[in-house]
Design a protein around this motif. Structure first.
Motif, PDB file in Angstrom:
ATOM      1  N   LYS A   1      18.940  -1.169  -4.394  1.00  0.00           N
ATOM      2  CA  LYS A   1      18.164  -1.039  -3.164  1.00  0.00           C
ATOM      3  C   LYS A   1      16.813  -0.452  -3.537  1.00  0.00           C
ATOM      4  CE  LYS A   1      18.534   0.694   1.523  1.00  0.00           C
ATOM      5  NZ  LYS A   1      19.272   1.585   2.416  1.00  0.00           N
ATOM      6  N   ILE A   2      15.759  -1.140  -3.135  1.00  0.00           N
ATOM      7  CA  ILE A   2      14.406  -0.662  -3.436  1.00  0.00           C
ATOM      8  C   ILE A   2      13.718  -0.363  -2.103  1.00  0.00           C
ATOM      9  CG2 ILE A   2      12.206  -1.225  -4.544  1.00  0.00           C
ATOM     10  CD1 ILE A   2      13.766  -3.213  -6.335  1.00  0.00           C
ATOM     11  N   VAL A   3      13.309   0.900  -1.931  1.00  0.00           N
ATOM     12  CA  VAL A   3      12.705   1.325  -0.657  1.00  0.00           C
ATOM     13  C   VAL A   3      11.290   1.822  -0.925  1.00  0.00           C
ATOM     14  CG1 VAL A   3      13.011   2.790   1.387  1.00  0.00           C
ATOM     15  CG2 VAL A   3      15.013   2.067   0.072  1.00  0.00           C
ATOM     16  N   ASP A   4      10.341   1.358  -0.131  1.00  0.00           N
ATOM     17  CA  ASP A   4       8.961   1.879  -0.282  1.00  0.00           C
ATOM     18  C   ASP A   4       8.491   2.499   1.025  1.00  0.00           C
ATOM     19  OD1 ASP A   4       7.158   0.062   1.351  1.00  0.00           O
ATOM     20  OD2 ASP A   4       8.144  -1.459   0.109  1.00  0.00           O
ATOM     21  N   ASN A   5       7.424   3.278   0.947  1.00  0.00           N
ATOM     22  CA  ASN A   5       6.893   3.934   2.157  1.00  0.00           C
ATOM     23  C   ASN A   5       5.562   3.281   2.569  1.00  0.00           C
ATOM     24  OD1 ASN A   5       5.312   4.827   0.107  1.00  0.00           O
ATOM     25  ND2 ASN A   5       5.229   6.969   0.775  1.00  0.00           N
ATOM     26  N   GLY A   6       5.476   1.976   2.346  1.00  0.00           N
ATOM     27  CA  GLY A   6       4.220   1.267   2.609  1.00  0.00           C
ATOM     28  C   GLY A   6       4.022   0.895   4.058  1.00  0.00           C
TER      29      GLY A   6
ATOM     30  N   GLU B   1       0.856  -1.212   0.000  1.00  0.00           N
ATOM     31  CA  GLU B   1       0.000   0.000   0.000  1.00  0.00           C
ATOM     32  C   GLU B   1       0.885   1.252   0.000  1.00  0.00           C
ATOM     33  OE1 GLU B   1      -2.851  -0.218   3.217  1.00  0.00           O
ATOM     34  OE2 GLU B   1      -3.035  -2.374   2.900  1.00  0.00           O
ATOM     35  N   ALA B   2       1.934   1.223  -0.794  1.00  0.00           N
ATOM     36  CA  ALA B   2       2.883   2.339  -0.821  1.00  0.00           C
ATOM     37  C   ALA B   2       2.486   3.361  -1.880  1.00  0.00           C
ATOM     38  CB  ALA B   2       4.271   1.810  -1.114  1.00  0.00           C
ATOM     39  N   SER B   3       3.007   4.593  -1.699  1.00  0.00           N
ATOM     40  CA  SER B   3       2.745   5.624  -2.703  1.00  0.00           C
ATOM     41  C   SER B   3       4.052   6.038  -3.391  1.00  0.00           C
ATOM     42  CB  SER B   3       2.094   6.840  -2.048  1.00  0.00           C
ATOM     43  OG  SER B   3       2.961   7.337  -1.047  1.00  0.00           O
ATOM     44  N   ARG B   4       5.165   5.662  -2.753  1.00  0.00           N
ATOM     45  CA  ARG B   4       6.451   6.105  -3.298  1.00  0.00           C
ATOM     46  C   ARG B   4       7.468   4.954  -3.251  1.00  0.00           C
ATOM     47  NH1 ARG B   4      10.267  11.151  -1.811  1.00  0.00           N
ATOM     48  NH2 ARG B   4      12.195   9.957  -1.845  1.00  0.00           N
TER      49      ARG B   4
ATOM     50  N   ASN C   1       4.340   0.279   9.363  1.00  0.00           N
ATOM     51  CA  ASN C   1       3.848   1.632   9.061  1.00  0.00           C
ATOM     52  C   ASN C   1       4.950   2.630   8.679  1.00  0.00           C
ATOM     53  OD1 ASN C   1       1.200   0.789   9.622  1.00  0.00           O
ATOM     54  ND2 ASN C   1       1.590   1.078  11.808  1.00  0.00           N
ATOM     55  N   VAL C   2       6.127   2.145   8.408  1.00  0.00           N
ATOM     56  CA  VAL C   2       7.229   3.021   7.948  1.00  0.00           C
ATOM     57  C   VAL C   2       7.613   2.648   6.516  1.00  0.00           C
ATOM     58  CG1 VAL C   2       9.628   3.754   8.332  1.00  0.00           C
ATOM     59  CG2 VAL C   2       8.108   3.398  10.289  1.00  0.00           C
ATOM     60  N   GLY C   3       7.738   1.366   6.298  1.00  0.00           N
ATOM     61  CA  GLY C   3       8.083   0.919   4.947  1.00  0.00           C
ATOM     62  C   GLY C   3       9.055  -0.242   4.939  1.00  0.00           C
TER      63      GLY C   3
ATOM     64  N   VAL D   1      16.439  -7.914   3.630  1.00  0.00           N
ATOM     65  CA  VAL D   1      15.154  -7.206   3.727  1.00  0.00           C
ATOM     66  C   VAL D   1      15.080  -6.535   5.088  1.00  0.00           C
ATOM     67  CG1 VAL D   1      12.639  -7.443   3.566  1.00  0.00           C
ATOM     68  CG2 VAL D   1      14.117  -9.014   2.294  1.00  0.00           C
ATOM     69  N   ASP D   2      14.666  -5.279   5.080  1.00  0.00           N
ATOM     70  CA  ASP D   2      14.489  -4.560   6.330  1.00  0.00           C
ATOM     71  C   ASP D   2      13.104  -3.912   6.298  1.00  0.00           C
ATOM     72  OD1 ASP D   2      15.287  -3.830   8.772  1.00  0.00           O
ATOM     73  OD2 ASP D   2      16.437  -2.062   8.139  1.00  0.00           O
ATOM     74  N   SER D   3      12.329  -4.138   7.327  1.00  0.00           N
ATOM     75  CA  SER D   3      10.969  -3.598   7.300  1.00  0.00           C
ATOM     76  C   SER D   3      10.534  -3.122   8.674  1.00  0.00           C
ATOM     77  CB  SER D   3      10.009  -4.674   6.785  1.00  0.00           C
ATOM     78  OG  SER D   3       8.727  -4.137   6.627  1.00  0.00           O
TER      79      SER D   3
END
Lengths: 192, 252
Positions: free
Chosen positions: B200-205, B182-185, B240-242, B235-237
């Motif tokens: 490196k792929i980072v999302d704000n989901g 559910e990310a926007s960026r 509510n941060v991404g 993988v780092d998660s």
């Protein structure tokens, strides 16, 4: 049909050993008829055994030094005993030459088996190798109380001699089987 | 008195017999040790052979998959798109035709072309890894705000096989973000040097709990391909941060 020429090196050594053993046996019978006892021929049998089996392991082992050193040690000990030991009196006769010879051959057999297994190789001529180990281990145990076996008269001694005869028979059968199987001459095929 | 009746002689016999049995015992112990060592070595050899076989199986599976994808892509491109083009041209030539049909056909052509390109990127051998990645990312700009940070220190020759597997990994990661995050960026950090490639792929989901094992088909596919390219991933998660995923390949 078994031919000497077609034998491998081990087969040739064993044939010569069997001939030497037969020779010693025949001489011992003649010796007994003329002299009081034939115990001195035990030394010659020991010499024949040490020489033959040291040569046998010399042909089979990669490390040739072991059978050379052990063989020389065994022959040296037997010669020393032959020079210094009293053989005229049966009551005092206690030779360790057969024991030392058997011990040396057992050590060579053990070393050979251990090296083959450590290197992950298949042990060739298993019957012969384990036959040698079994026979000479028995010889070591049976020949140790030699003075007791030739002087004491009882049923247990007879049983022990009978046991030794059966062990020797089995061992000689193994040797003959090895010679027969390694020197068998195959009939040439008639066609192709 | 006979020799065997003397205590010294009996003592010598006992010592000799004991020594012989000791030697025999040591030999048996050494033999058993050597035997077990041999068994262990053989098992090790067997497991190595199994690993090589599995690797070979994986290689074959992935290569077969790629061949099949290429075939589907070609079929899509040459047959379906070709036929849609004919329909479009006929509709355009017919003055009575409705404009919404033409636009639908146009959309279908674009979709088929995108699927075809996704399945098998065109001009793979002549395009750099960074360009291929940028082209792939381009499709997702309508759904996400995309930030790219590309650092190409050395444009080394990369094998076609590496390119295709690398793109599949990136594609699968974005698909996962689209499905679950559910990310926007999405931020893309790409770096290529003489001997390594990192992405490196980072999302704000919404992120996820790393302790809960998720082994969907997508993750498995990523894992298999990373393994196939002899790479590493992390993988780092945070909830509510991404989520951020780092891929690293040493030799290609």
């Amino acid at each position: 049909m078994i031919t000497f020429r077609k034998q491998c090196a081990q087969g040739k050594i064993l044939i010569l050993f069997l001939i030497a053993s037969l020779g010693i046996d025949l001489v011992s019978r003649g010796y007994e008829a003329f002299v009081s006892n034939n115990l001195v021929l035990l030394y010659f049998l020991s010499l024949a055994e040490i020489t033959a089996f040291s040569l046998l392991y010399y042909t089979m082992m990669e490390n040739k030094k072991i059978p050379i050193y052990l063989g020389c040690l065994g022959v040296g000990y037997v010669l020393l005993e032959l020079l210094y030991l009293e053989v005229d009196s049966v009551a005092l006769f206690q030779s360790y030459s057969k024991v030392v010879g058997a011990f040396i051959i057992v050590i060579m057999a053990m070393y050979h088996i251990f090296i083959q297994i450590s290197k992950g190789k298949e042990i060739e001529n298993k019957g012969l190798i384990f036959g040698i180990l079994f026979y000479f281990s028995m010889e070591f145990i049976l020949m140790l109380p030699l003075n007791y076996l030739i002087n004491y008269t009882s049923e247990i001694v007879v049983v022990l001699w009978l046991f030794r005869v059966s062990v020797i028979s089995i061992f000689y059968l193994i040797l003959i089987h090895f010679i027969w199987s390694s020197g068998r001459s195959q009939k040439p095929l008639r066609f192709g | 008195m006979e020799q065997w009746q003397e205590p010294e002689t009996i003592a010598v016999w006992i010592i000799f017999a004991a020594a012989f049995f000791l030697v025999l015992l040591i030999f048996i112990i050494l033999l058993i040790r050597a035997f077990f060592k041999r068994i262990v070595q053989e098992k090790l050899k067997e497991s190595k052979a199994k690993m090589i076989h599995q690797k070979h199986l994986l290689d074959t599976t992935i290569k077969t998959q790629e061949i099949e994808r290429k075939r589907i892509a070609e079929d899509l491109h040459d047959e379906l798109i070709g036929k849609l083009m004919v329909i479009k041209l006929r509709q355009e030539a017919d003055s009575n035709s409705q404009s919404d049909i033409v636009s639908l056909v146009n959309e279908s052509i674009n979709t088929a072309r995108r699927i075809s390109h996704d399945l098998s990127p065109p001009l793979l051998e002549f395009t750099s890894l960074a360009d291929l990645l940028l082209e792939m990312i381009d499709h997702w700009k309508v759904r996400f705000e995309i930030v790219t940070n590309f650092d190409e220190r050395k444009n080394e020759m990369v094998s076609d096989n590496f390119k295709i597997q690398f793109l599949r990994i990136a594609q699968e990661t974005i698909t996962n973000i689209d499905k679950h995050a559910e990310a926007s960026r999405i931020d893309f950090h790409f770096r290529q040097s003489r001997s390594s490639v990192a992405l490196k792929i980072v999302d704000n989901g919404v992120g996820f709990d790393k302790n809960i094992k998720r082994k969907g088909l997508g993750l498995k596919s990523i894992e298999t391909r990373v393994q196939f390219l002899r790479g590493k991933y992390h993988v780092d998660s945070k909830k509510n941060v991404g989520t951020s995923v780092l891929y690293f390949f040493n030799k290609f």
